[in-house]
Design a protein around this motif. Structure first.
Motif, PDB file in Angstrom:
ATOM      1  N   PHE A 223       0.816  -1.209   0.000  1.00 43.80           N
ATOM      2  CA  PHE A 223       0.000   0.000   0.000  1.00 43.80           C
ATOM      3  C   PHE A 223       0.850   1.260   0.000  1.00 43.80           C
ATOM      4  O   PHE A 223       0.375   2.338  -0.352  1.00 43.80           O
ATOM      5  CB  PHE A 223      -0.996   0.006   1.165  1.00 43.80           C
ATOM      6  N   ALA A 229       2.207   6.088  -5.586  1.00 52.76           N
ATOM      7  CA  ALA A 229       1.750   6.192  -6.972  1.00 52.76           C
ATOM      8  C   ALA A 229       0.637   7.223  -7.103  1.00 52.76           C
ATOM      9  O   ALA A 229       0.280   7.616  -8.198  1.00 52.76           O
ATOM     10  CB  ALA A 229       1.281   4.840  -7.469  1.00 52.76           C
TER      11      ALA A 229
ATOM     12  N   ARG B  48       6.575   0.160 -13.742  1.00 52.54           N
ATOM     13  CA  ARG B  48       6.779   1.124 -12.666  1.00 52.54           C
ATOM     14  C   ARG B  48       7.816   2.173 -13.030  1.00 52.54           C
ATOM     15  O   ARG B  48       7.876   3.239 -12.396  1.00 52.54           O
ATOM     16  CB  ARG B  48       7.142   0.405 -11.370  1.00 52.54           C
ATOM     17  N   LEU B  51       6.536   5.526 -13.529  1.00 53.64           N
ATOM     18  CA  LEU B  51       6.146   6.332 -12.372  1.00 53.64           C
ATOM     19  C   LEU B  51       7.346   6.727 -11.535  1.00 53.64           C
ATOM     20  O   LEU B  51       7.206   7.378 -10.502  1.00 53.64           O
ATOM     21  CB  LEU B  51       5.177   5.540 -11.488  1.00 53.64           C
ATOM     22  N   LEU B  53       8.997   4.637  -9.814  1.00 58.46           N
ATOM     23  CA  LEU B  53       8.853   3.890  -8.561  1.00 58.46           C
ATOM     24  C   LEU B  53       9.353   2.463  -8.723  1.00 58.46           C
ATOM     25  O   LEU B  53       8.697   1.509  -8.336  1.00 58.46           O
ATOM     26  CB  LEU B  53       7.374   3.864  -8.135  1.00 58.46           C
ATOM     27  N   ARG B  81       5.834  13.754  -8.544  1.00 59.95           N
ATOM     28  CA  ARG B  81       4.609  13.722  -7.753  1.00 59.95           C
ATOM     29  C   ARG B  81       3.442  14.331  -8.507  1.00 59.95           C
ATOM     30  O   ARG B  81       2.294  13.925  -8.342  1.00 59.95           O
ATOM     31  CB  ARG B  81       4.832  14.420  -6.414  1.00 59.95           C
ATOM     32  N   ARG B  84       2.394  11.382 -10.824  1.00 56.27           N
ATOM     33  CA  ARG B  84       1.835  10.188 -10.194  1.00 56.27           C
ATOM     34  C   ARG B  84       0.399  10.425  -9.770  1.00 56.27           C
ATOM     35  O   ARG B  84       0.092  11.432  -9.135  1.00 56.27           O
ATOM     36  CB  ARG B  84       2.652   9.800  -8.956  1.00 56.27           C
ATOM     37  N   GLY B  85      -0.427   9.508 -10.103  1.00 60.89           N
ATOM     38  CA  GLY B  85      -1.819   9.623  -9.693  1.00 60.89           C
ATOM     39  C   GLY B  85      -2.578  10.578 -10.591  1.00 60.89           C
ATOM     40  O   GLY B  85      -3.664  10.285 -11.057  1.00 60.89           O
ATOM     41  N   LEU B  90      -1.896   3.928 -11.034  1.00 61.42           N
ATOM     42  CA  LEU B  90      -1.350   2.576 -10.913  1.00 61.42           C
ATOM     43  C   LEU B  90      -2.297   1.698 -10.110  1.00 61.42           C
ATOM     44  O   LEU B  90      -2.696   2.052  -9.000  1.00 61.42           O
ATOM     45  CB  LEU B  90       0.015   2.629 -10.218  1.00 61.42           C
ATOM     46  N   ALA B  92      -1.700  -1.466  -8.425  1.00 62.86           N
ATOM     47  CA  ALA B  92      -0.496  -2.245  -8.183  1.00 62.86           C
ATOM     48  C   ALA B  92      -0.820  -3.731  -8.123  1.00 62.86           C
ATOM     49  O   ALA B  92      -1.968  -4.147  -7.974  1.00 62.86           O
ATOM     50  CB  ALA B  92       0.164  -1.792  -6.893  1.00 62.86           C
ATOM     51  N   ASP B  94      -0.210  -6.288  -6.013  1.00 61.57           N
ATOM     52  CA  ASP B  94      -0.793  -6.971  -4.862  1.00 61.57           C
ATOM     53  C   ASP B  94      -2.029  -6.191  -4.408  1.00 61.57           C
ATOM     54  O   ASP B  94      -1.979  -5.394  -3.497  1.00 61.57           O
ATOM     55  CB  ASP B  94       0.243  -7.041  -3.749  1.00 61.57           C
ATOM     56  N   SER B  98      -2.861  -3.460  -1.262  1.00 66.38           N
ATOM     57  CA  SER B  98      -2.574  -2.124  -1.765  1.00 66.38           C
ATOM     58  C   SER B  98      -3.465  -1.042  -1.185  1.00 66.38           C
ATOM     59  O   SER B  98      -3.302   0.122  -1.494  1.00 66.38           O
ATOM     60  CB  SER B  98      -2.667  -2.095  -3.292  1.00 66.38           C
ATOM     61  N   LEU B  99      -4.420  -1.436  -0.356  1.00 67.96           N
ATOM     62  CA  LEU B  99      -5.182  -0.434   0.380  1.00 67.96           C
ATOM     63  C   LEU B  99      -4.662  -0.456   1.802  1.00 67.96           C
ATOM     64  O   LEU B  99      -4.503  -1.532   2.390  1.00 67.96           O
ATOM     65  CB  LEU B  99      -6.674  -0.783   0.362  1.00 67.96           C
ATOM     66  N   PRO B 112      -5.871  10.811  -3.574  1.00 63.13           N
ATOM     67  CA  PRO B 112      -5.401  11.533  -4.783  1.00 63.13           C
ATOM     68  C   PRO B 112      -6.240  12.775  -5.082  1.00 63.13           C
ATOM     69  O   PRO B 112      -5.707  13.755  -5.605  1.00 63.13           O
ATOM     70  CB  PRO B 112      -5.542  10.488  -5.898  1.00 63.13           C
ATOM     71  N   LEU B 158      -9.501  -0.274  -5.412  1.00 62.10           N
ATOM     72  CA  LEU B 158      -8.146   0.136  -5.782  1.00 62.10           C
ATOM     73  C   LEU B 158      -8.165   0.809  -7.158  1.00 62.10           C
ATOM     74  O   LEU B 158      -7.505   1.835  -7.381  1.00 62.10           O
ATOM     75  CB  LEU B 158      -7.224  -1.074  -5.795  1.00 62.10           C
ATOM     76  N   THR B 161      -9.253   4.280  -6.749  1.00 61.95           N
ATOM     77  CA  THR B 161      -8.208   5.213  -6.295  1.00 61.95           C
ATOM     78  C   THR B 161      -7.301   5.580  -7.459  1.00 61.95           C
ATOM     79  O   THR B 161      -6.864   6.718  -7.573  1.00 61.95           O
ATOM     80  CB  THR B 161      -7.334   4.638  -5.155  1.00 61.95           C
TER      81      THR B 161
END
Ligand code: ATP
Ligand code: ATP
Ligand code: MG
Ligand code: MG
Ligand code: NI
Lengths: 325, 534, 520, 282
Positions: A223, A229, B48, B51, B53, B81, B84-85, B90, B92, B94, B98-99, B112, B158, B161
């Motif tokens: 997370f 991201a 990634r 981004l 990342l 930054r 991103r978003g 993204l 992700a 997993d 991812s939350l 975001p 997710l 988001t």
């Protein structure tokens, strides 16, 4: 294709208030059990001490036989152990901790006058621990490997220094030589600084390590990637996401630490000639002052129980996942 | 107009070890570009890099790495930054993790929005986004925490988001890995709708079937490099690279039934001569309920009856939570039914005790989804098998049968790869000379190519030793490939059963029909039907 | 820097100021009528006055009693009391107050652990008139006046005597030069303020009015190093019980003075069990006394702050017999000769003497960690003459148990007392600790009839001269008998900044706060 | 002070430089020699009081100087290792044994047994470790033995809880189910699979807690609840040297450094072992 999917079943549970009440009731019952257990164990442990209570009480005095008889009668030392025990428990149940044999005053009163000083020390130590660990952990977490090694090396060193020795060194340097802090006494804030530092050294080292590892571990969590991201800053990331996670293991650790600080305070209070429950206990044990010893043990156990309840409450607040049970 | 994303000769290295070596691709606005390849081939790292990342210690180099003309190679942290978003979202890999588990779902979706100051009033927008992403009852869900959501809902939240700040590019990294076929279908539908609405999509998957249905363009990756690319129809029907071909061959489907998938066991190309034998296991009307305090009881088995014959393979399919594992464990006598009986060799488990029960246990073995968890962590591969059968010759023979080399079995099992571990588990199960082996999702955690090898080993062992399998899986393709007969379960009940071909090719029950229809891969199936074997 | 025995006034006294003092020990109860500890005497003395005062040389002087008459059978004491004396709570000091105090002390409900036994001869008091009280004894007791002079029998306000005695563990109200409103707080200390009306110090006091100091603040600091640090860092003006190392240092530090005075009474000594074990043999005892270099050990352990003991009593004790000093010498040859003569002529492989194959071993029993170093060095010294000392460091319970049973060979203690009467406390046959009698001080379990007779003579003595004569005889016999191994003369030490003037000590070694004054 | 008595210190993998481990091994080797055969380091009797050579600063004859009783401090520090380290080791060993037995019992005796044992452990746990040692010392008299028992008693609940949780976890693990599936008898499975796999974490915890035990045991001696004089013990030596600090530094510095170095070495090694253990199972 795995089978990790979790079904969201409609939760049909009793109203939250009822659940909370039940949890509280069960905990209270458990706490009372622990306290009674502690009182019982201490009572019989003390009875197993060599020498009769009367002799220890009157050691090195020239009390006349009449006084001796008076002491025995007043403290009912000639009753059978079990009579004494149940009489004691009965009084405990009504909130009466009895009268200290040696200090000749109510146990609660004797403890009450010393307790604030010890609590002060413990509280100062806790605050110091939390503040210092958060600062050190956040500083230490983002670093390169060699810096992390250095940090953990210093932590290891701090854990290895016996607190009483650290206390002596602090006293020597900051009180005796530099006169920055008082050498004795516990009356004001400046008298709290050195003891709190000596007592906090170990917890700070331990908590910092746990916190820093928590930070590092959390930074690896998926997370965190997701949050990054979204374009949030590193500061916001730490404040909003990471610290809370890292704090989770620390809350329970702080619970343990608070319990043990009561024990550690004994040594520190001796080193710094501070007022406190620790010194009271040490002399009570030496004098076989049964009501007082049990009083202090019960107090420590109560602190333990309360702190652990607080820790659970904190976990409940911090971590919604624990609220399911 | 230049493409939205333009990558030329991307190299990403971790500590000097390159994970991505010389990848080039473009993504046009509104286009769905897919990256496929086995685990560790560098798909996620590639995505990634758009981004910034790639992770701690990543060194990113490229001849060109541009987003909408913006050179990503020289971006500072602030500029990243802003991207991103806001411009690149993204989802992700997993999804379940991812939350942030400590924050409400709504807060995560709102993050975001607030960060990039998208709207003035955040809450209505959050609700709209959740609804858009296909989350039912957004007002309720918004106030929940991620652990209270099912996998599918989490995945959709997710996605919400990732889409919140209306990015031009959405990166979806294995968006359906953890999902049931039916849920998977919904999520894919959602992505397809977004792409149709103009958002460019970079889709990552190890599942060819998923990719084939959705993508406009496919890049096949192996060992950090793109080995083949093209439009799906081309790549799938006319694979030029041997790796792509092997990958396609490895997908188990009805069409490939009875054939080797991995091409490593030639014997499998011989015709299958098995004849089912006598009845080994008889399950009659078993019911099993789990009671958890504070919740209504869960019915994991509601009057299930079936039989297992010697030497046959019985497949059990159904969505997550339908009671498949529970039934499997009842066969082993690990779970006692509330009512009904499980007879093994004509005697119910309840009538066996002590030494007799233990002896019977040996004749019915189990293979688990996570083989490593089923090995004592202190044991080497050989010790694990030896525990089941002390005869060293038999152990060596079995290890050879499952294709494990001598050099691999004297190491701790955790040092083996996933496929090797599962072979070891098979060897152990066989070492007890069982009549039946219950396999509970034995290949669900494996890559397609590895899955193919393990399935081949299972089939081979069955042909040689005549052992019967109860094969539990949620993957209809796998079951169709391996099973003789199939049970379809739902909420603890068997809704349909019969021969595999009958049930899965011509489902009668509506639930089975839905299951079959939800399986992605229409394009792939068409492709495979024209593909030459070998 | 400097060291004083008992400083005279330096310049004219100035009124005012608060004296901050750190002391080592705290009483479990402030009231000396109940508590047996020196700490309670120390802290209560500024609050309470006594009927009589015992000054230097053991002389009894008038205080709250201006004069007294003793009946010829020495069973009745008639005191004439000072007029216009008031307690801090405003009550008037009179004969009834005296009677109330003494009756209260001997009442078992008070659970007096020392005061009651100090006046064990007490029978009853009669109020003759407002300022005259007659006290009757059950039997003659020449120590009675000394006992009355101790803070343990200080006179407290009658109003405070009626309630629960425990209440007085925090606050004691007397007629003293100071008063304390909050009283004593455990582990913290006590604060006093001047009693402005005070005008009745003991006869001969330098200051015959109210105290010079406005206030005194006493803090408890058990650790010697911390106390010393508190003094040198200016946190306090004075400290009691300066450790020997610090004492030596303080004496040579500018701005500080070490005030010190020897305790009268019995030196810190090892007491042999004369009733059983190897020390039942006089030769072995004498050898032990002669064969160990006590002065050197004292120097090693106490850095010359305490002087080596030269007799059964300390030199400042009234009735001390200085003619015996030569007997307390270091003479290894004589010690060895005596031990050979006692039958311990052979030695084992470790160099210890043996008799009939049994090693000459004595067991030293103690429970106070403070004597560890001394014990270690005595052990080393004894080894030189072939005697093995086994150190038995016991917990309080076991210690008392074995003390009562007489299950030990050596034990250590000192005993501060204003006069030679203390000899009987420590060597009187009636003071042997036994399970029936409980704890008592004749730990040597000494019963030599000739000495007991001397004690009886001293008790009956009509005047001090014949009393001292009897005690001198006892001292000689005890020395000949080697019934005690005196080690060093204990001193009371009081370290202070040079602002603290006119430090003098009371009979029991506590500083006399009444006459201390602070330079501005 | 946080002692192992009270905290199940969750220490994660910290990479320790090779040189650090080597140094720790050297320190521990010296300490081990000192604890087991101090005669190899010094021929001097630690209790021999040379009344003519008290409080000598360090020199060629007395490397660490002498104490107030003329005893050689090097000999005393060397011999002191025995007391401190053996108390730490003994207490850790006892606590391990007790923790494993009680923890396994709690996990294996079913609901009621578990409940009773757990509540009893709670009672002990509720009393801070050092208070517990005070009590034990009060009852049994202060000595090295009591300190060992007291420290062990205080540590058992923590260890037992870890073992109990581990046994429960391991017992529910798939490999134990698999072992049952192979037809092995229950007790065999418990002994061969459950216990060996359950004790790993508690052993790792013990290596780390050993250091804390040594600190705790020296703290006890410092307040006079450790081995009795004249036994050489580091904490007691520190307490004895404290009053002399203004005239002599050596009686407090050398024992203090000895404790710190030993504990540091033990901790470093403990962490290293724990890291290795985790790498093995993760
Ligand atoms: N932060 C990192 N540090 C070191 N190596 C990394 C890091 N991230 C990825 N790698 C390595 O880079 C390679 C490619 O990883 P990547 O995650 O891109 O694979 P993938 O194709 O997405 O696989 P999967 O299907 O399992 O997700 C792997 O060998 C991986 O171990
Ligand atoms: N020990 C248990 N206690 C309580 N509930 C259980 C237990 N085991 C299984 N269940 C519940 O029984 C139901 C059926 O579970 P089971 O594991 O058999 O499903 P499954 O079909 O194997 O699902 P998956 O595909 O996710 O493995 C689920 O709702 C599950 O939560
Ligand atoms: Mg990936
Ligand atoms: Mg399952
Ligand atoms: Ni899958």
């Amino acid at each position: 294709m795995t089978s990790l999917a979790i079904k969201s079943e409609p939760r049909r549970v009793s109203p939250a208030a009822v659940r909370v009440l039940r949890v509280v009731a069960v905990r209270l019952l458990g706490a009372v059990g622990v306290l009674v257990g502690a009182a019982t164990a201490t009572f019989f442990l003390i009875q197993a001490m060599p020498g009769s209570t009367t002799d220890v009480l009157l050691a090195r005095t020239q009390a006349s036989p009449a006084v001796r008889a008076q002491v025995i009668a007043e403290y009912r030392l000639d009753d059978s152990l079990f009579t004494q025990f149940f009489a004691y428990l009965g009084k405990l149940a009504t909130g009466d901790f009895g009268t200290s044999f040696v200090l000749r005053r109510p146990v609660w009163d004797a403890i009450g006058t010393q307790l604030p000083r010890t609590l002060e020390l413990v509280a100062a130590t806790l605050v110091l621990t939390v503040v210092a660990s958060v600062v050190l952990a956040v500083i230490g977490a983002g670093r390169r490997r060699w810096a992390r090694s250095l940090f953990s090396g210093v932590e290891g060193l701090i854990v290895a220094v016996p607190p009483f020795w650290l206390g002596l060194v602090l006293l020597g340097v900051f009180s005796f030589s530099l006169h920055w802090f008082p050498a004795i006494g516990s009356s004001d804030f400046s008298g709290l600084v050195l003891p709190a530092i000596a007592l906090a050294a170990h917890p700070v080292a331990v908590v910092t390590r746990v916190l820093r590892e928590g930070l590092l571990r959390t930074l690896d969590e998926p997370f965190v990637l997701a949050a990054r991201a979204r374009g949030i800053s590193e500061v916001a990331l730490r404040a909003r996401h990471v610290l809370r996670h890292a704090a989770l293991p620390v809350t329970s650790l702080l619970g343990w630490i608070t319990g043990s600080l009561i024990g550690g305070a004994v040594i520190i209070e001796i080193v710094f000639s501070r007022q406190g429950v620790g010194r009271l206990l040490l002399s009570a044990v030496q004098n076989k002052d049964m009501p007082l010893v049990i009083g202090v043990v019960l107090l420590a156990a109560t602190v333990f129980v309360v702190v652990n309840a607080l820790v659970d409450a904190a976990a409940w607040l911090l971590d919604p996942r624990t609220r399911e049970h | 107009m230049s493409p939205l994303v333009r990558v030329r000769d991307l190299v990403v290295a971790f500590g000097g070890r390159p994970a991505v070596r010389g990848v080039s691709f473009d993504v046009e606005r509104g286009q769905v570009v897919a990256l496929v390849g086995e685990s560790g081939s560098g798909k996620s790292v590639t995505a990634r890099s758009l981004l910034g990342l790639c992770g701690r210690g990543a060194v990113v180099e490229a001849d060109e790495l541009a987003f909408d003309g913006l050179d990503l190679r020289s971006l500072g942290e602030r500029q990243w930054r802003g991207l991103r978003g806001r411009r690149v979202g993204l989802v992700a890999q997993d999804a379940l993790g991812s939350l942030d588990p400590l924050r409400r779902v709504g807060a995560e979706v709102a993050e975001p929005l607030r960060e990039h100051r998208i709207v003035d009033r955040v809450r209505p927008e959050v609700l709209r986004l959740l609804a858009d992403a296909g989350v039912p009852e957004p007002e309720v869900r918004e106030r929940q925490w991620s652990h209270q959501l099912s996998g599918g809902l989490r995945q959709r939240a997710l996605i919400a988001t990732a889409l919140a700040a209306r990015p031009e590019l959405l990166i979806a990294d294995e968006p359906t890995t953890a999902l049931d076929a039916t849920v998977q279908k919904q999520v894919l539908g959602l992505l397809r709708a977004k792409a149709a609405a103009g958002t460019a999509l970079l889709l990552i998957s190890h599942d060819l079937a998923v990719v084939a249905d959705l993508a406009d363009y496919v890049h096949v990756m192996k060992d950090g490099a793109v080995v083949e690319h093209g439009v799906p129809a081309d790549v799938l029907t006319n694979p030029r690279h041997p790796y792509t071909r092997a990958l396609l061959n490895a997908v188990p489907t009805a069409e490939r039934r009875g054939r080797g998938l991995s091409g490593t066991i030639p014997a499998l190309d011989q015709p299958d001569r098995r004849v089912p034998g006598r009845e080994l296991i008889t399950v009659t009307d078993v019911v099993k309920r789990y009671r958890v305090r504070g919740r209504p009881p869960i019915t994991a088995a509601a009057g299930v009856s079936f039989t297992v014959r010697a030497g046959e393979t019985l497949g059990i399919v159904g969505e997550s939570g339908s009671g498949k594992s529970t039934v499997g464990r009842m066969l082993l006598g690990l779970v006692a039914p509330d009512s009904g009986a499980v007879e093994f060799d004509g005697v119910p488990w309840s009538a066996r005790a002590g030494a007799e029960r233990r002896a019977a246990r040996r004749r019915i073995q189990m293979i688990y989804q996570d083989p490593l968890a089923s090995f004592d962590p202190r044991y080497t591969g050989r010790q694990i098998v030896t525990e089941a059968n002390p005869d060293p010759e038999r152990v060596a023979e079995l290890l050879r049968l499952v294709g494990l080399a001598e050099s691999q079995v004297d190491r701790p099992a955790r040092e083996l790869s996933g496929g090797q571990r599962q072979r070891l588990a098979i060897a152990r199960a066989l070492a007890a000379d069982p009549a039946v082996i219950v396999c509970d999702e034995p290949v669900s955690a494996l890559d397609v190519s590895i899955q193919a090898q393990v399935l081949d080993v299972l089939v081979d062992a069955q042909r040689r030793l005549g052992v019967a399998y109860v094969f539990i899986s949620h993957d209809l393709g796998v079951v169709h490939h391996i099973a003789d007969r199939v049970l379809v379960m739902r909420d603890g009940a068997v809704v349909e059963s019969g021969s595999a071909t009958a049930v899965l090719a011509e489902p009668r029950h509506q639930y089975t029909k839905d299951l079959v229809a939800a399986v992605p891969g229409t394009v792939l199936r068409q492709a495979q039907s024209v593909l030459k074997p070998g | 820097g400097g060291t004083t025995e008992a400083a005279g006034p330096s310049g004219a006294p100035v009124r005012g100021g608060t004296l901050r003092v750190a002391v080592a020990d705290e009483p479990e109860c402030l009231d000396p009528q109940q508590s047996p500890t020196a700490a309670s005497r120390f802290l209560a003395r500024p609050l309470v006055d006594s009927l009589v005062n015992q000054g230097g040389g053991g002389r009894i002087a008038p205080w709250l009693a201006t004069e007294w008459r003793v009946s010829t059978d020495r069973l009745a004491y008639t005191f004439t009391l000072r007029k216009n004396v008031k307690f801090a709570d405003g009550a008037v000091f009179d004969a009834a107050a005296v009677k109330a105090n003494l009756d209260r002390v001997v009442n078992p409900a008070t659970k007096s652990l020392l005061a009651a036994s100090l006046i064990s001869a007490y029978d009853k008091s009669t109020v003759v008139d407002e300022h005259t009280v007659e006290i009757r004894l059950k039997h003659p007791d020449s120590t009675f006046l000394s006992a009355l002079a101790t803070p343990n029998l200080g006179i407290q306000s009658p109003a405070t005597l009626t309630g629960d005695p425990a209440a007085r563990c925090a606050t004691v109200i007397g007629t003293g030069p100071f008063r304390s409103a909050e009283g004593f707080a455990s582990q913290k200390g006590i604060s006093y303020t001047r009693n402005p009306d005070y005008a009745w110090p003991p006869e001969g006091a330098e200051n015959d009015g109210a105290a010079w100091l406005d206030a005194i603040e006493i803090q408890i600091a058990p650790d010697a190093g911390a106390r010393y640090g508190a003094l040198t860092s200016g946190q306090v003006d004075a400290i009691a019980n300066v450790s020997p190392t610090n004492a030596r240092e303080l004496g040579s530090t500018n701005g500080f003075v070490l005030h010190s005075t020897p305790y009268p009474g019995i030196p810190f000594s090892y007491w042999p069990n004369t009733a059983s074990g190897p020390f039942a043999d006089r030769k072995v005892r004498t050898a032990f006394r002669l064969g160990i270099d006590w002065p050197r050990i004292t120097e090693n352990v106490y850095f010359g702050v305490y002087g080596p003991a030269k007799g059964v009593l300390t030199p400042t004790t009234p009735g001390y017999d200085a003619s015996l000093e030569s007997q307390y010498r270091f003479d290894v040859a004589e010690a060895n000769r005596l031990l050979d003569g006692a039958g311990y002529a052979t030695k084992d492989s470790q160099g210890y003497r043996t008799k009939d194959g049994k090693r000459l071993t004595v067991r030293h029993m103690w429970s106070d960690a403070g004597v560890t170093d001394l014990a270690t060095q005595v052990q080393a010294g004894a080894k030189e003459i072939g005697i093995e000392t086994v150190e038995e460091n016991l917990d309080g319970g076991t210690f008392v148990d074995r003390l009562l049973k007489g299950d030990y060979d050596l034990i250590d203690t000192n005993f501060a007392a204003p006069g030679p009467q203390v000899l009987q406390v420590l060597l009187g046959a009636e003071n042997i600790p036994t399970p029936e009698r409980g704890i008592a001080n004749n730990m040597a379990r000494y019963t030599a009839p000739a000495v007991q007779a001397d004690f009886a003579r001293a008790l009956e003595a009509a005047d001090q001269e014949s009393q001292f004569k009897a005690y001198a005889d006892a001292q000689r016999k005890i020395t000949d008998d080697a019934a005690v191994f005196p080690i060093y003369d204990d001193r009371t030490t009081f370290g202070a900044t040079s602002r603290v003037n006119s430090v003098a000590f009371l009979a029991d070694g506590a500083p006399d706060f009444h006459q201390i004054w602070l330079s501005q | 002070m946080v002692t192992a008595l009270d905290t199940p210190t969750p220490v994660r993998r910290v990479r320790i430089p090779r040189a650090g481990i080597a140094a720790a091994l050297v320190v521990l080797a010296v300490v081990a020699i000192a604890a087991l055969a101090p005669g190899l380091l010094t021929g001097v009797d630690p209790n021999h009081a040379d009344l003519g050579a008290t409080l000598r600063p360090p020199d060629w004859d007395h490397w660490f100087g002498t104490d107030q009783n003329g005893r050689d401090l090097f000999a005393r520090v060397a011999h002191g290792a025995g007391a401190s380290v053996l108390i730490g080791l003994g207490a850790t060993g006892l606590a391990l044994l007790g923790g494993i037995v009680i923890g396994t019992l709690a996990a294996q005796t079913g609901r009621w047994g578990d409940e009773i044992i757990s509540r009893l452990l709670d009672v002990v746990l509720a009393v801070p470790g050092l208070l517990l040692v005070f009590l034990v010392a009060a009852v049994m008299g202060a000595s090295g033995f009591t300190a060992t028992i007291g420290l062990a008693v205080g540590t058992v609940p923590g260890f037992a809880r870890v073992v109990r949780a581990e046994v429960l976890r391991v017992r529910a693990s798939t490999y134990v189910e698999a072992a049952h599936g192979l037809g092995h008898p229950g007790p065999r499975v418990v002994l061969v699979h459950v216990v060996p796999n359950a004790v790993g974490p508690v052993f790792a915890l013990a290596t780390v807690s050993l250091g804390a035990m040594i600190v705790a045991s020296s703290s006890l001696s410092f307040v006079g609840l450790g081995p009795k004089p004249p036994t050489a013990e580091w904490g007691a030596m520190l307490a004895a040297g404290r009053d002399l600090a203004s005239v002599a530094w050596w009686p407090t510095v050398f024992p203090g450094v000895a404790i710190t170095l030993t504990v540091l070495a033990v901790t470093v090694l403990g962490q290293h072992l724990q890291a290795r253990f985790e790498r093995r199972t993760v």
